[in-house]
Design an enzyme around this catalytic site. Structure first.
Site, PDB file in Angstrom:
ATOM      1  N   ARG A  67       0.817  -1.212   0.000  1.00 50.78           N
ATOM      2  CA  ARG A  67       0.000   0.000   0.000  1.00 50.78           C
ATOM      3  C   ARG A  67       0.855   1.269   0.000  1.00 50.78           C
ATOM      4  O   ARG A  67       0.467   2.310  -0.497  1.00 50.78           O
ATOM      5  CB  ARG A  67      -0.907  -0.015   1.228  1.00 50.78           C
ATOM      6  CG  ARG A  67      -2.090   0.927   1.150  1.00 50.78           C
ATOM      7  CD  ARG A  67      -2.997   0.753   2.358  1.00 50.78           C
ATOM      8  NE  ARG A  67      -2.285   0.966   3.591  1.00 50.78           N
ATOM      9  CZ  ARG A  67      -2.391   0.211   4.684  1.00 50.78           C
ATOM     10  NH1 ARG A  67      -3.207  -0.816   4.704  1.00 50.78           N
ATOM     11  NH2 ARG A  67      -1.679   0.468   5.760  1.00 50.78           N
ATOM     12  N   TYR A 120     -13.540  22.617 -10.240  1.00 56.25           N
ATOM     13  CA  TYR A 120     -14.186  21.361 -10.650  1.00 56.25           C
ATOM     14  C   TYR A 120     -15.345  21.042  -9.691  1.00 56.25           C
ATOM     15  O   TYR A 120     -15.178  21.106  -8.469  1.00 56.25           O
ATOM     16  CB  TYR A 120     -13.094  20.291 -10.588  1.00 56.25           C
ATOM     17  CG  TYR A 120     -13.469  18.878 -10.880  1.00 56.25           C
ATOM     18  CD1 TYR A 120     -13.966  18.501 -12.124  1.00 56.25           C
ATOM     19  CD2 TYR A 120     -13.272  17.887  -9.920  1.00 56.25           C
ATOM     20  CE1 TYR A 120     -14.264  17.176 -12.390  1.00 56.25           C
ATOM     21  CE2 TYR A 120     -13.572  16.556 -10.186  1.00 56.25           C
ATOM     22  CZ  TYR A 120     -14.074  16.221 -11.427  1.00 56.25           C
ATOM     23  OH  TYR A 120     -14.367  14.898 -11.682  1.00 56.25           O
ATOM     24  N   ASP A 192      -4.988  22.593  -8.632  1.00 55.63           N
ATOM     25  CA  ASP A 192      -5.394  21.513  -9.538  1.00 55.63           C
ATOM     26  C   ASP A 192      -4.827  21.870 -10.910  1.00 55.63           C
ATOM     27  O   ASP A 192      -5.313  22.774 -11.579  1.00 55.63           O
ATOM     28  CB  ASP A 192      -6.931  21.427  -9.557  1.00 55.63           C
ATOM     29  CG  ASP A 192      -7.438  20.260 -10.411  1.00 55.63           C
ATOM     30  OD1 ASP A 192      -6.699  19.817 -11.311  1.00 55.63           O
ATOM     31  OD2 ASP A 192      -8.581  19.817 -10.166  1.00 55.63           O
ATOM     32  N   LYS A 217      -6.645  11.945 -16.727  1.00 52.94           N
ATOM     33  CA  LYS A 217      -6.786  12.752 -17.934  1.00 52.94           C
ATOM     34  C   LYS A 217      -5.552  12.582 -18.833  1.00 52.94           C
ATOM     35  O   LYS A 217      -5.362  11.520 -19.361  1.00 52.94           O
ATOM     36  CB  LYS A 217      -7.054  14.203 -17.552  1.00 52.94           C
ATOM     37  CG  LYS A 217      -8.214  14.371 -16.545  1.00 52.94           C
ATOM     38  CD  LYS A 217      -9.573  14.069 -17.135  1.00 52.94           C
ATOM     39  CE  LYS A 217     -10.681  13.886 -16.105  1.00 52.94           C
ATOM     40  NZ  LYS A 217     -10.904  15.024 -15.202  1.00 52.94           N
TER      41      LYS A 217
END
Ligand SMILES: *Cc1c(COP(=O)(O)O)cnc(C)c1O
Length: 400
Positions: A67, A120, A192, A217
């Protein structure tokens, strides 16, 4: 742990012990890293296990448990940190997970944050929902505020959250000016940077403390993987690490391999997205049905000067505002008729997309369009420009 002699083992144990090390001591070199499917990391000795824990405690990269990093996930983190120019990167399940992790790394109950009004949508939902419930208050600021943000900073303001351009309405912010004020006042800045990617906006050199990327993206680039990254400067990296690891954020081996592969073509893909999107945006500007095109690299964009000053390029996502005589219904019908533009969320992949942005959304984000006209957000993919143009031109003819 030292290796047993396999032939002497019970078959049940052979099923466990076989096929775990590459033949010939795993020394073959491959151009790309193998897919590491790992929960457990194995150490040869207890001493090595202990050393990895001590390295981690001192803030160094170390292997301890899947992890917290595998050989390929840490390789991707190092690549993302280097590309963005930050100190360390952490990858996780989605871009939105990166946003929530970055914010949660900074705030406690009773704190206040400043969030750009054009952010966003799900970022806003997080602030108004989970963060509000935890006692964190958000104030939305005008994307054009620049150094004027100083007036909104309160005693308990911890974060300024920026997104530039806004990924729906494309206002650019004066990031360096905001970061200068934030640094003076001891407020952490988060950006962002998904639209520009690390290639087209050098966030850390403009003063940003923490960058988030929706890796989904352009970095992934193939519409087949969801991933997010938080990239932090030296001061913030341990806070981000503690939060990412505390929340159990991670990315799986297959996804890591796909993103490493996407990264190899990021630069050539982006140049193609940029070139085609600019050509199409300029063409839209000349069409009689169009009121405005929202693309920062166009001279007509109200903050074009900021784009020229701060950005190294533009990507493939922009907006088109149609004239008021064209109804929502008629614009929707145009989108239904496209051959190359899929109707759907997301962007940054190889394929072109079109998304209606209806007046309701525009009012909610209080942008600077001062318009309730129909608007469409276009993602220009990697198809040939002529085919896209033909599709868009026949679409415009259907408007009534
Ligand atoms: C898509 C997007 C995100 C979220 O990324 P996911 O991987 O879809 O969660 C965050 N910010 C921006 C600007 C985006 O467009």
């Amino acid at each position: 742990m030292s290796a047993p002699t396999i032939g002497k083992l019970n078959q049940q144990t052979q099923c466990i012990a076989l096929g775990r090390v590459a033949p010939l001591n795993g020394t073959a070199k491959t151009a790309s890293l193998p897919v590491y499917q790992a929960s457990t990391i194995l150490f040869d000795t207890v001493e090595e296990l202990g050393q990895s824990q001590r390295d981690y405690a001192q803030g160094f990269e170390s292997y301890s448990y899947g992890r917290k990093g595998t050989p390929s996930s840490l390789a991707l983190c190092e690549a993302l940190a280097a590309l963005e120019g930050g100190h360390a990167a952490f990858i996780m399940s989605s871009g939105l997970a990166a946003i929530s992790t970055a914010l949660l790394s900074q705030v406690s109950a009773g704190d206040h944050i400043l969030v750009v009004d054009s952010a966003y949508g799900p970022t806003r939902a997080l602030c108004d929902g989970l963060l509000a419930r935890m006692g964190v208050r958000s104030t939305y600021y005008d994307p054009l505020i620049g150094a004027g943000i100083a007036d909104l900073i309160e005693e308990n303001t911890r974060v300024i959250f920026m997104e530039s351009p806004g990924s729906l309405t494309f206002e650019l912010q004066d990031i360096p000016a905001i970061c200068r004020v934030a640094a003076e006042r001891g407020v952490v800045t988060i950006l962002d940077n998904t639209w520009a990617t690390p290639l087209f906006f050098k966030a850390f050199s403009h003063g940003v403390d923490i960058v988030i990327q929706a890796v989904t993206k352009y970095l992934g680039g193939h519409s087949d993987v969801l991933m997010g990254a938080v990239i932090a400067n030296k001061n913030q990296h341990l806070k981000v690490r503690a939060t990412a690891h505390g929340l159990g954020q991670f990315a799986g081996g297959d996804d890591v391999a796909m993103v490493l592969r996407g990264l190899r073509t990021l630069s050539v893909r982006l140049r193609e997205h940029e070139k085609n999107a600019l050509a199409i945006a300029q063409w839209f500007e000349r069409q009689p049905q169009v009121e405005r095109v929202l693309h920062p690299a166009l001279l007509s964009h109200p903050q074009h000067d900021l784009w020229k000053r701060d950005f190294e390029g533009s990507s493939g996502l922009f907006g088109v505002v149609f004239k008021s005589e064209y109804s929502v219904k008629s614009v929707d019908k145009m989108l239904d008729g496209y051959h190359h533009f899929g109707i759907g969320y997301s962007w940054g992949g190889f394929e072109s997309l079109a998304l209606p942005v209806h007046a309701d959304d525009l009012i909610k984000i209080r942008n600077h369009l001062k318009s309730t006209n129909s608007m469409v957000r276009y993602q220009i993919g990697l198809e040939h420009l002529d085919d896209l143009m033909a599709d868009l031109a026949s679409g415009l003819k259907k408007l009534d």
